[in-house]
Design an enzyme around this catalytic site. Structure first.
Site, PDB file in Angstrom:
ATOM      1  CB  CYS A 304      -1.015   0.066   1.101  1.00 51.61           C
ATOM      2  SG  CYS A 304      -1.738   1.361   1.559  1.00 51.61           S
ATOM      3  CB  CYS A 307       0.318   1.828   3.925  1.00 47.73           C
ATOM      4  SG  CYS A 307      -1.504   1.223   3.948  1.00 47.73           S
TER       5      CYS A 307
END
Length: 380
Positions: A304, A307
């Site tokens: 991600c 993230c």
């Protein structure tokens, strides 16, 4: 149910008696000593030296309440009382009492009345011992006459025998619960023994039944002492209550501090804790709830991109908010945890208070995350 505080005070009093049995000979405890004897207990006699009597004459008696050794710094002071008329208790064998089950004839009543008349004449001449003898004959002849016992009680007062007077007054009140003379004699006897509160109670009843000047005069002496004792008792009851509250608060703080230490050990304050299983998450959630901490559950993944931007910020926030529990779940490594929370996208931040989800931030929204942390970390 017996009050726990009273039981504790009684236990301490008994321990003091074991160390110093002479306490029983205090005039204010004569009622307790009589009760022990009625149960068959032997009360040790205390031999007084000449110096003992000199000390007693030189020292003004005072009401000395027992203090609670567990009451921290509460040390009860003596109550200053007017004990000028208090006497040593009479510890002679009980005076003869009539048989209440015996049949009383008219002749017995007449003879008893005759003995009473002789007693009254002796009283007027100041021959009190002789008066007691006549009244004793009278109660043996008419053993259910309340007035005879009450009259003899009044004579015992004149010869400074308060315990004997109390025994007669008690019998008089058994036969006539409205005997003003019985209450009056018992109240005056208890005053002689320094039992001020009991004396005041009896004298008040006597004054309601049949007031006279002697009762009024006695109440003026008794009531100030009884009032001082009551005020003293209330004062220290209030102080003990305050101490109990303080102890409870200290105990609460102690438990809270223990929980804080436990939480600090389990929750790694200022750090982000990685979660690998539902059982591990449950343990951390319970620890946070027990410590009343806000918990943030951050769902992330190595693939991600957002993230990777949020993770350093999340770690930095953990150091800034050491009393907030920061958890991190990699949805690929702990997919059972992600599934149980129905996570459909990352990053997702779930805010948990007392085991329940209270808020959520989805996406790499730095401002919203900081705002929610500030909001919920200060809400409790």
């Amino acid at each position: 149910m017996v009050d726990a505080i009273q039981v504790a005070e009684l236990r301490r009093f008994v321990e003091q008696l074991k160390l110093n049995p002479s306490i029983l000979h205090d005039p204010s405890l004569v009622f307790f000593k009589e009760y022990l004897r009625s149960l068959g207990a032997q009360v040790p006699k205390i031999e007084k030296t000449e110096r003992d009597y000199e000390d007693k004459a030189e020292t003004k008696p005072s009401f000395s309440p027992k203090h609670d050794d567990d009451d921290d710094d509460i040390m009860e002071s003596d109550v200053e009382l007017d004990n000028s008329d208090v006497v040593e208790p009479d510890n002679e064998p009980p005076q003869p009492m009539g048989d209440p089950t015996a049949e009383v004839t008219d002749e017995n009543r007449d003879d008893a009345q005759s003995e009473k008349s002789k007693a009254m004449e002796a009283i007027s001449d100041g021959r009190f011992d002789e008066a007691i003898e006549h009244l004793t004959k009278a109660v043996m002849l008419n053993p259910t006459s309340a007035i005879l016992y009450a009259t003899r009680a009044s004579v015992f007062l004149k010869v400074k025998k308060p315990n004997a007077a109390i025994r007669d007054a008690n019998v008089a009140l058994q036969f006539n619960s409205d005997s003003a003379k019985g209450y009056k004699s018992r109240g005056m006897a208890k005053a002689m023994l320094g039992q001020w509160e009991e004396a005041a109670a009896d004298l008040h009843v006597a004054s309601k039944l049949d007031y006279d000047e002697e009762i009024g005069t006695m109440l003026k002496k008794v009531e100030p002492n009884a009032k001082r004792i009551e005020e003293h008792r209330r004062k220290y009851q209030r102080l003990r209550k305050e101490k109990e509250l303080q102890r409870a608060e200290r105990e609460r703080r102690k438990q809270q501090e223990a929980q804080e230490r436990e939480a600090q050990a389990a929750l790694n304050d200022g750090e982000v804790i990685s979660i690998h299983s539902t059982s591990e998450l449950e343990a951390k959630t319970k620890a946070a709830k027990k410590a009343s901490r806000l918990l943030i559950l951050y769902f992330t993944a190595t693939w991600c991109g957002p993230c990777r931007y949020m993770s350093p910020l999340y770690s930095n926030l953990a150091t800034q908010h050491s009393r907030v529990v920061f958890l991190k779940v990699d949805i690929d490594k702990a997919n059972d945890v992600a599934a149980s929370w129905n996570i459909s996208s990352v990053p997702t931040f779930c805010f948990i208070r007392d085991g329940k989800e209270v808020d959520k931030v989805v996406g790499a929204d730095k401002g919203s995350l900081e705002q929610k942390i500030a909001q919920h970390s200060s809400s409790k």
